[in-house]
Design an enzyme around this catalytic site. Structure first.
Site, PDB file in Angstrom:
ATOM      1  N   ASP A 138      11.779 -44.602  30.341  1.00  0.00           N
ATOM      2  CA  ASP A 138      10.768 -43.800  31.037  1.00  0.00           C
ATOM      3  C   ASP A 138       9.429 -44.546  31.081  1.00  0.00           C
ATOM      4  O   ASP A 138       9.193 -45.488  30.313  1.00  0.00           O
ATOM      5  CB  ASP A 138      10.613 -42.467  30.280  1.00  0.00           C
ATOM      6  CG  ASP A 138      10.105 -41.341  31.159  1.00  0.00           C
ATOM      7  OD1 ASP A 138       9.678 -41.595  32.289  1.00  0.00           O
ATOM      8  OD2 ASP A 138      10.134 -40.180  30.684  1.00  0.00           O
ATOM      9  N   ASP A 158      11.238 -35.417  38.755  1.00  0.00           N
ATOM     10  CA  ASP A 158      11.147 -34.398  37.711  1.00  0.00           C
ATOM     11  C   ASP A 158      11.339 -33.009  38.288  1.00  0.00           C
ATOM     12  O   ASP A 158      11.444 -32.039  37.534  1.00  0.00           O
ATOM     13  CB  ASP A 158       9.778 -34.472  37.016  1.00  0.00           C
ATOM     14  CG  ASP A 158       9.789 -35.488  35.888  1.00  0.00           C
ATOM     15  OD1 ASP A 158      10.869 -36.010  35.571  1.00  0.00           O
ATOM     16  OD2 ASP A 158       8.711 -35.759  35.329  1.00  0.00           O
TER      17      ASP A 158
HETATM   18  C1  DGJ Z   1       9.310 -37.655  32.218  1.00  0.00           C
HETATM   19  C2  DGJ Z   1      10.736 -37.680  32.664  1.00  0.00           C
HETATM   20  O1  DGJ Z   1      10.820 -37.776  34.031  1.00  0.00           O
HETATM   21  C3  DGJ Z   1      11.444 -36.443  32.114  1.00  0.00           C
HETATM   22  O2  DGJ Z   1      12.764 -36.398  32.588  1.00  0.00           O
HETATM   23  C4  DGJ Z   1      11.402 -36.489  30.621  1.00  0.00           C
HETATM   24  O3  DGJ Z   1      12.151 -37.573  30.154  1.00  0.00           O
HETATM   25  C5  DGJ Z   1       9.968 -36.578  30.149  1.00  0.00           C
HETATM   26  N1  DGJ Z   1       9.249 -37.647  30.781  1.00  0.00           N
HETATM   27  C6  DGJ Z   1       9.911 -36.766  28.665  1.00  0.00           C
HETATM   28  O4  DGJ Z   1       8.641 -36.964  28.215  1.00  0.00           O
END
Ligand code: DGJ
Length: 718
Positions: free
Chosen positions: A467, A537
């Site tokens: 991430d 997201d």
């Molecule tokens: C952003 C990601 O896109 C989410 O899926 C998740 O992993 C969060 N970060 C965790 O902090």
């Protein structure tokens, strides 16, 4: 032979299965002659207005235009000399044709598996006064209508040069006539908005200044002739294989000629080229399609799926996963995780992914990034224990990391406050309570490499979600000298690529998925190292129709993470049926992101069916040919389909978001089938000819409610 050279006439003809791209020489300038449907390589090009006819530079279609000698359109490059001048004039010095495609040092790029697949033309240019050599590289693939372009700039003089601008490609469309610019815009949780607008005289720029390719604009644009649609018409795609700030500039001049340049964002960029040094630009992948946007996308999909993505998982079916992020956020312990995994395993799910919150003292997003050791309060037996318990359930174990970041509240920051990107004397702007590690520095990369490789080699990890949750600010490095501070953003990306190349190379058994708060770095650069990306997201199925449709303009389905999440949806509060959520997510790289233990018996039965069904269809979804049938950007209905290479099997997905009172009876005309074959609709047993399905259509279900979806599985029976 894919490249034909007529030395006497100064013509270079790059030819693929259905496309020609022709470069000429005029007064020792490489000029752009033609790009479009295939022409005979021995045909006569005399008489084309820009070949051999004296004309001002400002009107000449060029291959790598300069500034300062009479062309006032947007240039492809600019170099500052030691005397402070910023004018150069590149003149042709020679060419070379190579079989295959050379790799780009330190940068991701498309590749060949055998030299027969493509040929590469190198055109060398020189500015004597600056001692600057420039090599324009063009790789043309034989069987697909693709040209990969990049540029190398070399200082062979005694004095340093400063690059102020170095695009990867510039194309002047020599014929007048309008284009529509098509691109993907949006924001966090709203990625992949397909945007189309007519270009008029003036300059239109798409860009990221964020140090990452960004949610706001994807590093992609297409020029389409007006009237070009999904299935018909000419379109020219431009995609940058890069994960940092980029610029795409389209300029229409006074003669209605269009120039499109693509490459590193020149804003806040400079690069010191010391004597003897060279600079390699990222690669731009250009696609020509005479079959509309759909044809362009299918070309990108196949190329990126098979000649950009690398490694063990390239051609493999991807596992169905359950991720605990939206199920628990930071609030979990080992037993809770194993409970979710246990439920998943009963339902046939193959991989459990432990998301954020397992390390340091991370009970919220405000601490611990950089401290990559298990939080024994939550996981008393450590990661190894959780992984073992997950493995004992017959599932693989996956782990989330955010290695490019550092929390000010972390042991790492307390020990190394200068390890983040920062500018001396300035405040450090936090976003999500975090700062960005200075990956231009080898010692910082080594720290991250060692911390992660320790975990990857001691815990049975099958999958990693990498991430990256903020943009870059105060883009400066404590290590770089004054004259090189303008290199920081690009050096950051080069450092990232070096780090992920090492890690993915050393742990080839791990399936890596990149993520940047969803699709903030959904770009070909990341796909070179990590074969899949978390698309957004936003997990709401109705929103996802647009996000996945838009993203599919360039990126293959196998790259697109798509999960079923809980209702009411956490991003928009919408309640949609599980069947609808399942059909949307099954149109991508499928998984769940919710607390399966909270499902009712009926819901679990449906999940079991979805999982079993996806196992049947996933090779077709992930490796089939995508035809987009109806756009969510144009109305209430969306449809797309996946067709096998041999055209004997297809899956048609249909979605209607809102119910329509007293609707007309509807049919859906499908695409890509063989008109002469008979297809059985597997659910109903009905048999229809491919001709009828494509010309007269498939009857759609008449169901009166919101969020209707349906899947038709078509198969030619032996
Ligand atoms: C952003 C990601 O896109 C989410 O899926 C998740 O992993 C969060 N970060 C965790 O902090």
């Amino acid at each position: 032979m894919a490249i034909w050279v007529q030395e006497d006439k100064g013509i270079f003809h790059l030819q693929s299965k259905g496309m020609s791209y022709i470069i000429g020489l005029y007064n020792n300038y490489p000029i752009h002659v033609y790009w479009g449907k295939k022409l005979r390589h021995d045909g006569n090009l005399d008489g084309l207005p820009h070949l051999g006819v004296g004309t001002a530079l400002d009107r000449l279609p060029q291959e790598y235009p300069q500034y300062g000698t009479g062309d006032y359109r947007v240039p492809a490059y600019q170099v500052k000399l030691q005397d402070g001048t910023r004018i150069t004039e590149l003149q042709y010095t020679g060419y070379r044709v190579l079989a295959g495609k050379p790799q780009l040092a330190g940068l991701p790029s498309v590749y060949v598996e055998s030299p027969d697949e493509a040929d590469t033309l190198e055109i060398t240019l020189r500015d004597d006064y600056a001692s600057l050599n420039v090599i324009l590289r063009y790789t043309v693939y034989r069987d697909t209508d693709v040209i990969a372009r990049s540029v190398e700039l070399v200082n062979d003089g005694q004095a340093p040069l400063d690059l102020l601008r170095a695009l990867s490609a510039s194309v002047d469309f020599p014929e007048d006539g309008q284009f529509d610019l098509i691109y993907l815009s949006g924001g966090w949780s709203r990625e992949g908005n397909l945007t189309r607008r007519r270009l008029e005289q003036g300059t239109t720029a798409l860009q990221s200044r964020r140090g990452m390719s960004s949610h706001q604009h994807n590093p992609f644009a297409a020029l389409a002739k007006p009237g070009t649609d999904e299935h018909h018409g000419e379109v020219y795609g431009f995609s940058l294989v890069y994960s940092g700030g980029f610029a795409i500039e389209a300029e229409v001049d006074a003669f209605s000629h269009t120039r499109l340049g693509i490459g590193l964002n020149p804003f806040d960029f400079s690069w010191r080229l010391a004597p003897g040094e060279s600079f390699q630009t990222p690669e731009a992948v250009m696609v020509y399609s005479a079959e509309g946007l759909g044809g362009m996308s299918r070309t990108y999909h196949r190329l990126y799926r098979t000649r950009l993505v690398r490694g063990t998982f390239r051609d493999k079916e991807r596992p169905i996963l359950v991720n605990n992020w939206e199920a628990t956020y930071f609030n979990f312990n080992a037993d809770k995780l194993v409970d979710i995994a246990a439920e998943g395993s009963k339902l046939g799910i193959e991989l459990f992914v432990l998301d954020d919150g397992w390390f340091g003292k991370r009970d919220a997003d405000n601490s611990s990034l950089g401290d990559w050791t298990e939080d024994l309060r939550k996981l008393p037996g450590g990661l190894a224990d959780v992984a073992k318990r997950v493995n004992d359930l017959g599932m693989q174990f996956g782990l989330w990391v955010e290695p490019e970041m550092i929390s000010p509240d972390s042991d790492l920051y307390r020990a190394h406050p200068d390890w983040c990107l920062h500018v001396h004397g300035r405040r450090r702007t936090e976003a999500r309570w975090q700062l960005v590690l200075d990956l231009t520095r080898a010692e910082v990369r080594d720290y991250v490499y060692n911390a992660l490789s320790k975990i990857f080699s001691s815990v049975p990890i099958a999958y990693v979600k990498w991430d990256m949750n903020r943009n870059l600010t105060e883009i400066g490095s404590a290590e770089l000298p004054v004259e090189r501070q303008g290199e920081t953003a690009h050096r950051y990306v080069l450092g990232l690529y070096e780090l992920i190349d090492r890690l993915t190379g050393d742990f080839p058994h791990i399936l890596f998925e990149s993520c940047s708060s969803g699709g903030g770095r959904f770009d070909p650069g990341m796909l070179y190292y990590m074969p899949q990306t978390w698309t957004s997201d936003d997990t709401d199925a109705a929103e996802r129709l647009k996000i996945q449709y838009g993203t599919s303009l360039v990126y293959p389905i196998s790259a697109m993470g798509a999960h079923v999440s809980a209702v009411p949806n956490h991003q928009v509060g919408r309640v949609t049926p599980l069947s609808f959520r399942g059909d949307v997510a099954m149109s991508g790289n499928f998984g769940y992101e919710l607390d399966l233990t909270k499902f009712t018996y009926e819901e679990k039965e449906l999940v079991k069916q979805q999982v079993a069904n996806y196992k049947e269809i996933r090779s077709l979804v992930q490796q089939g040919n995508l035809y987009r049938l109806q756009s969510p950007f144009e109305g209430n209905e969306t449809a797309w389909m996946f067709v096998s290479d041999d055209q004997r099997e297809a899956l048609v997905y249909y979605f209607r978001v809102m119910a329509v009172p007293y609707p007309a009876r509807r049919t859906l005309k499908v695409r890509g089938l063989n008109p002469d074959l008979d297809y059985t609709v597997l659910d109903s047993g009905e048999v229809f000819g491919g001709d009828r399905l494509m010309q007269a259509g498939l009857a759609l279900p008449d169901i009166q409610r919101d969020y209707v979806s349906g899947c038709f599985h078509l198969k030619v029976q032996d």
